[in-house]
Scaffold this motif. Sequence first.
Motif, mmCIF file in Angstrom:
data_model
loop_
_atom_site.group_PDB
_atom_site.id
_atom_site.type_symbol
_atom_site.label_atom_id
_atom_site.label_comp_id
_atom_site.label_asym_id
_atom_site.label_seq_id
_atom_site.Cartn_x
_atom_site.Cartn_y
_atom_site.Cartn_z
ATOM 1 N N ARG A 228 22.828 15.850 -34.802
ATOM 2 C CA ARG A 228 22.764 14.425 -34.466
ATOM 3 C C ARG A 228 23.999 14.015 -33.657
ATOM 4 N NH1 ARG A 228 19.101 10.636 -33.938
ATOM 5 N NH2 ARG A 228 20.118 10.534 -31.952
ATOM 6 N N ALA A 229 25.176 14.432 -34.149
ATOM 7 C CA ALA A 229 26.425 14.062 -33.483
ATOM 8 C C ALA A 229 26.476 14.626 -32.064
ATOM 9 C CB ALA A 229 27.632 14.551 -34.292
ATOM 10 N N LEU A 230 26.061 15.871 -31.883
ATOM 11 C CA LEU A 230 26.111 16.461 -30.550
ATOM 12 C C LEU A 230 25.038 15.854 -29.645
ATOM 13 C CD1 LEU A 230 27.567 18.321 -28.662
ATOM 14 C CD2 LEU A 230 26.197 20.232 -29.523
ATOM 15 N N ALA A 231 23.872 15.570 -30.189
ATOM 16 C CA ALA A 231 22.832 14.898 -29.387
ATOM 17 C C ALA A 231 23.344 13.536 -28.912
ATOM 18 C CB ALA A 231 21.545 14.747 -30.190
ATOM 19 N N ASP A 232 24.021 12.809 -29.785
ATOM 20 C CA ASP A 232 24.599 11.517 -29.399
ATOM 21 C C ASP A 232 25.658 11.683 -28.318
ATOM 22 O OD1 ASP A 232 22.956 10.194 -31.209
ATOM 23 O OD2 ASP A 232 24.516 9.997 -32.747
ATOM 24 N N LYS A 233 26.474 12.724 -28.445
ATOM 25 C CA LYS A 233 27.520 13.008 -27.454
ATOM 26 C C LYS A 233 26.888 13.335 -26.096
ATOM 27 C CE LYS A 233 31.745 15.770 -27.248
ATOM 28 N NZ LYS A 233 32.540 16.769 -27.990
ATOM 29 N N ILE A 234 25.819 14.126 -26.109
ATOM 30 C CA ILE A 234 25.090 14.474 -24.887
ATOM 31 C C ILE A 234 24.538 13.205 -24.241
ATOM 32 C CG2 ILE A 234 22.965 15.550 -24.017
ATOM 33 C CD1 ILE A 234 23.493 17.825 -26.117
ATOM 34 N N CYS A 235 23.899 12.374 -25.047
ATOM 35 C CA CYS A 235 23.297 11.141 -24.531
ATOM 36 C C CYS A 235 24.352 10.220 -23.930
ATOM 37 C CB CYS A 235 22.508 10.432 -25.626
ATOM 38 S SG CYS A 235 21.005 11.328 -26.122
ATOM 39 N N MET A 236 25.505 10.099 -24.595
ATOM 40 C CA MET A 236 26.570 9.241 -24.085
ATOM 41 C C MET A 236 27.112 9.798 -22.766
ATOM 42 S SD MET A 236 30.197 7.931 -25.699
ATOM 43 C CE MET A 236 31.112 9.421 -25.399
ATOM 44 N N ALA A 237 27.385 11.097 -22.722
ATOM 45 C CA ALA A 237 27.930 11.710 -21.507
ATOM 46 C C ALA A 237 26.971 11.536 -20.335
ATOM 47 C CB ALA A 237 28.221 13.189 -21.748
ATOM 48 N N LEU A 238 25.681 11.745 -20.589
ATOM 49 C CA LEU A 238 24.691 11.612 -19.518
ATOM 50 C C LEU A 238 24.526 10.161 -19.074
ATOM 51 C CD1 LEU A 238 21.979 14.168 -20.677
ATOM 52 C CD2 LEU A 238 23.597 14.412 -18.769
ATOM 53 N N THR A 239 24.582 9.238 -20.003
ATOM 54 C CA THR A 239 24.457 7.823 -19.676
ATOM 55 C C THR A 239 25.617 7.375 -18.791
ATOM 56 O OG1 THR A 239 23.235 7.376 -21.711
ATOM 57 C CG2 THR A 239 24.325 5.493 -20.669
ATOM 58 N N VAL A 240 26.830 7.767 -19.155
ATOM 59 C CA VAL A 240 28.012 7.418 -18.355
ATOM 60 C C VAL A 240 27.913 8.067 -16.977
ATOM 61 C CG1 VAL A 240 30.521 7.751 -18.162
ATOM 62 C CG2 VAL A 240 29.518 6.986 -20.331
ATOM 63 N N HIS A 241 27.579 9.338 -16.935
ATOM 64 C CA HIS A 241 27.468 10.080 -15.679
ATOM 65 C C HIS A 241 26.435 9.430 -14.749
ATOM 66 C CE1 HIS A 241 27.542 13.735 -13.144
ATOM 67 N NE2 HIS A 241 26.238 13.556 -13.047
ATOM 68 N N ALA A 242 25.269 9.142 -15.296
ATOM 69 C CA ALA A 242 24.201 8.540 -14.487
ATOM 70 C C ALA A 242 24.610 7.163 -13.970
ATOM 71 C CB ALA A 242 22.910 8.444 -15.304
ATOM 72 N N THR A 243 25.268 6.384 -14.802
ATOM 73 C CA THR A 243 25.709 5.048 -14.392
ATOM 74 C C THR A 243 26.690 5.136 -13.227
ATOM 75 O OG1 THR A 243 25.360 4.193 -16.625
ATOM 76 C CG2 THR A 243 26.805 2.912 -15.183
ATOM 77 N N VAL A 244 27.647 6.047 -13.330
ATOM 78 C CA VAL A 244 28.642 6.214 -12.260
ATOM 79 C C VAL A 244 27.950 6.672 -10.974
ATOM 80 C CG1 VAL A 244 30.635 7.602 -11.526
ATOM 81 C CG2 VAL A 244 30.586 6.601 -13.816
ATOM 82 N N GLU A 245 27.022 7.611 -11.095
ATOM 83 C CA GLU A 245 26.299 8.070 -9.907
ATOM 84 C C GLU A 245 25.504 6.924 -9.273
ATOM 85 O OE1 GLU A 245 25.427 12.820 -10.180
ATOM 86 O OE2 GLU A 245 23.965 11.506 -11.152
ATOM 87 N N GLU A 246 24.773 6.187 -10.092
ATOM 88 C CA GLU A 246 23.891 5.137 -9.581
ATOM 89 C C GLU A 246 24.662 3.952 -9.001
ATOM 90 O OE1 GLU A 246 21.393 4.263 -12.913
ATOM 91 O OE2 GLU A 246 20.433 6.236 -12.827
ATOM 92 N N GLU A 247 25.772 3.587 -9.618
ATOM 93 C CA GLU A 247 26.537 2.420 -9.166
ATOM 94 C C GLU A 247 27.439 2.726 -7.970
ATOM 95 O OE1 GLU A 247 28.790 0.853 -12.440
ATOM 96 O OE2 GLU A 247 27.010 0.125 -13.492
ATOM 97 N N ILE A 248 27.965 3.945 -7.912
ATOM 98 C CA ILE A 248 29.000 4.233 -6.917
ATOM 99 C C ILE A 248 28.628 5.389 -5.988
ATOM 100 C CG2 ILE A 248 31.425 4.903 -6.606
ATOM 101 C CD1 ILE A 248 31.913 3.585 -9.430
#
Length: 182
Positions: free
Chosen positions: A67-87
Amino acid sequence: MATTKTAAAPEPAIKPKRAKPASKAARKSERTAAKPADAIKLLKDDHKEVKTYFKQYETLEDDAERRALADKICMALTVHATVEEEIFYPAVREAIDDDDLLDEAEVEHASAKQLIAEIQAMDVNDRLFDAKVTVLGEYIDHHVEEEETEMFPETRESNLDLKALGAQMAERKAALMAELAL
């Protein structure tokens, strides 16, 4: 008897201590923001990091660790995607002549976000939890392959200032990580 005066040694400059960010991820993001990398290196580093997380996930059996690692994966991907999409993507769209590639990346992000939302809403013991994390990893592998073999080389050949873009992306990433760490 004459006394000799010796000049006192100058006191070393001491920088005031800054409060340390609470989480390891927040400290890492702050360091990254302090010394900006080229935008493509920043994204490739994220790709490597998340690939490692997916490999680690395959070896876990404990529910809490999964659960903890799945959450970490989801957070990392969410941040990464946001940075890619916004900038990153808007800058690349202006710099290269390959709208199809960027449109595909946008659709791939939407698919990944949907899976991320499903994983975050699930219990680790739900029947399809592990399958969804695995499929997310496969989606990400495909997405990374296209970015690194097609988009990044085209971007490097453009006149985009990748250092300045990297600095902007690192700053945004640090802010997102700080928001999510709260």
